[in-house]
Design a protein around this motif. Structure first.
Motif, PDB file in Angstrom:
ATOM      1  N   VAL A  37       0.864  -1.180   0.000  1.00 13.43           N
ATOM      2  CA  VAL A  37       0.000   0.000   0.000  1.00 13.43           C
ATOM      3  C   VAL A  37       0.900   1.230   0.000  1.00 13.43           C
ATOM      4  O   VAL A  37       2.020   1.190   0.506  1.00 13.43           O
ATOM      5  CB  VAL A  37      -0.953   0.025   1.216  1.00 13.43           C
ATOM      6  CG1 VAL A  37      -1.949  -1.121   1.142  1.00 13.43           C
ATOM      7  CG2 VAL A  37      -0.205   0.008   2.532  1.00 13.43           C
ATOM      8  N   THR A  38       0.414   2.315  -0.582  1.00 12.10           N
ATOM      9  CA  THR A  38       1.152   3.570  -0.565  1.00 12.10           C
ATOM     10  C   THR A  38       0.190   4.747  -0.589  1.00 12.10           C
ATOM     11  O   THR A  38      -0.915   4.640  -1.124  1.00 12.10           O
ATOM     12  CB  THR A  38       2.142   3.685  -1.741  1.00 12.10           C
ATOM     13  OG1 THR A  38       2.904   4.899  -1.611  1.00 12.10           O
ATOM     14  CG2 THR A  38       1.432   3.693  -3.089  1.00 12.10           C
ATOM     15  N   PHE A  54      -3.262   2.003  -3.860  1.00 15.64           N
ATOM     16  CA  PHE A  54      -3.126   3.431  -3.573  1.00 15.64           C
ATOM     17  C   PHE A  54      -4.235   3.824  -2.604  1.00 15.64           C
ATOM     18  O   PHE A  54      -5.420   3.691  -2.910  1.00 15.64           O
ATOM     19  CB  PHE A  54      -3.197   4.227  -4.884  1.00 15.64           C
ATOM     20  CG  PHE A  54      -2.066   3.884  -5.817  1.00 15.64           C
ATOM     21  CD1 PHE A  54      -0.822   4.474  -5.661  1.00 15.64           C
ATOM     22  CD2 PHE A  54      -2.233   2.946  -6.818  1.00 15.64           C
ATOM     23  CE1 PHE A  54       0.242   4.142  -6.495  1.00 15.64           C
ATOM     24  CE2 PHE A  54      -1.173   2.603  -7.661  1.00 15.64           C
ATOM     25  CZ  PHE A  54       0.062   3.198  -7.503  1.00 15.64           C
ATOM     26  N   ILE A  55      -3.813   4.262  -1.420  1.00 12.49           N
ATOM     27  CA  ILE A  55      -4.765   4.564  -0.353  1.00 12.49           C
ATOM     28  C   ILE A  55      -4.502   5.965   0.199  1.00 12.49           C
ATOM     29  O   ILE A  55      -3.431   6.531  -0.010  1.00 12.49           O
ATOM     30  CB  ILE A  55      -4.700   3.517   0.784  1.00 12.49           C
ATOM     31  CG1 ILE A  55      -3.309   3.494   1.440  1.00 12.49           C
ATOM     32  CG2 ILE A  55      -5.083   2.127   0.256  1.00 12.49           C
ATOM     33  CD1 ILE A  55      -3.193   2.565   2.653  1.00 12.49           C
ATOM     34  N   ASP A  56      -5.472   6.484   0.923  1.00 10.04           N
ATOM     35  CA  ASP A  56      -5.276   7.801   1.525  1.00 10.04           C
ATOM     36  C   ASP A  56      -4.558   7.668   2.867  1.00 10.04           C
ATOM     37  O   ASP A  56      -4.402   6.573   3.408  1.00 10.04           O
ATOM     38  CB  ASP A  56      -6.603   8.561   1.653  1.00 10.04           C
ATOM     39  CG  ASP A  56      -7.619   7.857   2.540  1.00 10.04           C
ATOM     40  OD1 ASP A  56      -7.231   7.115   3.477  1.00 10.04           O
ATOM     41  OD2 ASP A  56      -8.821   8.049   2.303  1.00 10.04           O
ATOM     42  N   ASP A  57      -4.120   8.794   3.384  1.00 11.35           N
ATOM     43  CA  ASP A  57      -3.342   8.816   4.612  1.00 11.35           C
ATOM     44  C   ASP A  57      -4.119   8.258   5.806  1.00 11.35           C
ATOM     45  O   ASP A  57      -3.560   7.538   6.633  1.00 11.35           O
ATOM     46  CB  ASP A  57      -2.860  10.249   4.896  1.00 11.35           C
ATOM     47  CG  ASP A  57      -1.722  10.270   5.894  1.00 11.35           C
ATOM     48  OD1 ASP A  57      -0.639   9.737   5.570  1.00 11.35           O
ATOM     49  OD2 ASP A  57      -1.928  10.791   7.011  1.00 11.35           O
ATOM     50  N   ALA A  58      -5.396   8.567   5.890  1.00  5.13           N
ATOM     51  CA  ALA A  58      -6.202   8.095   7.019  1.00  5.13           C
ATOM     52  C   ALA A  58      -6.302   6.568   7.025  1.00  5.13           C
ATOM     53  O   ALA A  58      -6.195   5.927   8.082  1.00  5.13           O
ATOM     54  CB  ALA A  58      -7.600   8.720   6.973  1.00  5.13           C
ATOM     55  N   THR A  59      -6.486   5.971   5.859  1.00  7.80           N
ATOM     56  CA  THR A  59      -6.552   4.508   5.758  1.00  7.80           C
ATOM     57  C   THR A  59      -5.217   3.894   6.146  1.00  7.80           C
ATOM     58  O   THR A  59      -5.165   2.900   6.887  1.00  7.80           O
ATOM     59  CB  THR A  59      -6.950   4.083   4.330  1.00  7.80           C
ATOM     60  OG1 THR A  59      -8.212   4.674   4.011  1.00  7.80           O
ATOM     61  CG2 THR A  59      -7.033   2.572   4.200  1.00  7.80           C
TER      62      THR A  59
END
Length: 183
Positions: A37-38, A54-59
């Protein structure tokens, strides 16, 4: 293949870890490649779920806090990367030969929790070739390239921490050598 043994592939930016992993993915279906994940945005040729998730910072932070990452790092002082723990453990339990393509920080974390893994460092043929590859891909700004090259110097200095070193002077040859080391 040494079934159920994790192999960790690391090396500096632009050394060709992604190219070697892609070759392995295409030509060696018995190797199970972990998908990291990044929080960074995808490059033009990257596909979500294949190259990275591709994930968001909160996830990302929720996964980190819940212990769902085998390893994680902030790379080049910017984006966060990590390896989801569950799929790797499941692959090992199923007798597969998992391959992680990660950075130096991540490799060090995996060594702490899974010292039985095989740790492989991917070397560039030379410093000049590493610089040429980074500039040639044209996906980073000048500041980003400078940050990545500074990180690369640190990573190259740590190569002796690994069990084996492979020079990536040819993607096919390097990938085949990697797979042969896996068993």
């Amino acid at each position: 293949m040494a079934a159920g043994r994790l192999t960790v592939l690391a090396g500096p930016t632009a050394v060709g870890k992604g190219s070697v992993s892609a070759y392995v993915r295409e030509h060696f279906p018995k190797v199970w490649l972990s998908v990291s994940v990044t929080t960074r945005p995808p490059r033009p040729t990257e596909v979500d779920g294949i190259h990275y998730r591709f994930i968001d910072d909160a996830t990302f932070e929720r996964m980190r806090a819940d212990g769902d990452l085998l390893e994680w790092a902030v790379v080049h002082g910017r984006a966060k990367y990590g390896t989801p723990r569950g799929p790797v453990i499941e692959a090992i339990a199923a007798g597969l030969s998992p391959l992680l393509e990660i950075d130096l920080q991540g490799a060090r974390q995996v060594r702490e929790s899974m010292p039985e893994a095989l740790f492989v460092f991917l070397d560039p043929p030379s410093w000049d070739e590493l610089v040429r590859r980074l500039i040639g891909r044209g996906t980073e700004s000048r500041d980003e390239r400078e940050a990545r090259l500074a990180t690369a110097r640190v990573e190259l200095a740590a190569a002796d921490e690994f069990d084996v070193r492979i020079v990536n002077d040819d993607v096919q040859r390097a990938a085949e050598e990697l797979v042969s080391l896996m068993g």
